[in-house]
Design a protein around this motif. Sequence first.
Motif, mmCIF file in Angstrom:
data_model
loop_
_atom_site.group_PDB
_atom_site.id
_atom_site.type_symbol
_atom_site.label_atom_id
_atom_site.label_comp_id
_atom_site.label_asym_id
_atom_site.label_seq_id
_atom_site.Cartn_x
_atom_site.Cartn_y
_atom_site.Cartn_z
ATOM 1 N N LEU A 101 0.823 -1.209 0.000
ATOM 2 C CA LEU A 101 0.000 0.000 0.000
ATOM 3 C C LEU A 101 0.858 1.261 0.000
ATOM 4 O O LEU A 101 0.566 2.234 -0.708
ATOM 5 C CB LEU A 101 -0.923 0.001 1.219
ATOM 6 C CG LEU A 101 -2.027 -1.069 1.234
ATOM 7 C CD1 LEU A 101 -2.742 -1.066 2.575
ATOM 8 C CD2 LEU A 101 -3.018 -0.845 0.097
ATOM 9 N N PHE A 104 2.374 2.009 -3.403
ATOM 10 C CA PHE A 104 1.516 2.104 -4.575
ATOM 11 C C PHE A 104 1.505 3.483 -5.211
ATOM 12 O O PHE A 104 1.615 3.606 -6.440
ATOM 13 C CB PHE A 104 0.075 1.679 -4.258
ATOM 14 C CG PHE A 104 -0.808 1.803 -5.466
ATOM 15 C CD1 PHE A 104 -0.646 0.948 -6.543
ATOM 16 C CD2 PHE A 104 -1.769 2.806 -5.544
ATOM 17 C CE1 PHE A 104 -1.423 1.074 -7.680
ATOM 18 C CE2 PHE A 104 -2.556 2.938 -6.675
ATOM 19 C CZ PHE A 104 -2.385 2.061 -7.748
ATOM 20 N N VAL A 223 -0.466 -6.967 -3.949
ATOM 21 C CA VAL A 223 -1.210 -5.752 -3.590
ATOM 22 C C VAL A 223 -1.027 -4.683 -4.655
ATOM 23 O O VAL A 223 -1.999 -4.065 -5.120
ATOM 24 C CB VAL A 223 -0.766 -5.230 -2.202
ATOM 25 C CG1 VAL A 223 -1.349 -3.844 -1.937
ATOM 26 C CG2 VAL A 223 -1.187 -6.205 -1.107
ATOM 27 N N LEU A 227 -4.078 -3.291 -7.161
ATOM 28 C CA LEU A 227 -4.489 -1.889 -7.184
ATOM 29 C C LEU A 227 -4.307 -1.262 -8.569
ATOM 30 O O LEU A 227 -5.159 -0.499 -9.035
ATOM 31 C CB LEU A 227 -3.688 -1.096 -6.146
ATOM 32 C CG LEU A 227 -3.996 -1.425 -4.677
ATOM 33 C CD1 LEU A 227 -3.033 -0.683 -3.754
ATOM 34 C CD2 LEU A 227 -5.442 -1.091 -4.329
#
Length: 241
Positions: A101, A104, A223, A227
């Motif tokens: 996260l 990202f 992840v 995304l």
Amino acid sequence: MNGESYDNSGAHREHRIETVDKKTLLFEVSVFLSLIVPSMVLSFFAVRQGALTFTVTAWATMLRDLALVGLIAYFLRRNGEPTCRLGWTFTNARTEVGIGLALFIPFFVGMGVLENSLRAAGFSMPSTPLPTYLRPESLPQSVLATLLVAVVAIAEETIFRGYLILRFKGLGASSAGAVALSAFIFSLGHGYEGSAGVITVGAAGLIFGMIYLWRRSLVGPVVLHFLLDFIGIVLAPMLRP
């Protein structure tokens, strides 16, 4: 990674990867690449019109990727290799998710800058809008697209980062060489995005591979992959007028 060992939770345990000879690994990789590379290369000649729908394409893609993961599972079981060899360990799952996260936004911005720079330099982009079979156009299709994105992120990271990097290293490639080879093969499936898109996808594959080697885990790359695809496949069509 040769010489490392794990138990099911990531702790040390003896594994058998070094008992798998290079002839066996070469056979595995040859069979695997013969299954995926031809269809990926065809993406450069993707049909823009026809009877395909997003629903058909989504289900076909998920079933294909799950079948390939099943083949990897068979190879691992046959060789007596634990799945943690691929990077599927969850002892620090929260940390790995957090890293994915946190990375990202700079990753997403960087990929956008790279693709725009390539296009400005004259690299090609799709000459026509994406065909309808590559984008959802209703709420049920958007739900299906979310499922597609989740399956693809997990399956493709298992295939291109976990399995291929492990096998390329087992065949004698350096870590950098294994990451580069897997990223190159990964990029072949995006020919419909033009040369700028293919190079950008290859760069994303390199970053996924570097994070995978750094963390020895597929969770962070999954992840990031999820995304990135969620924005491009699910959100972007919703925001289009």
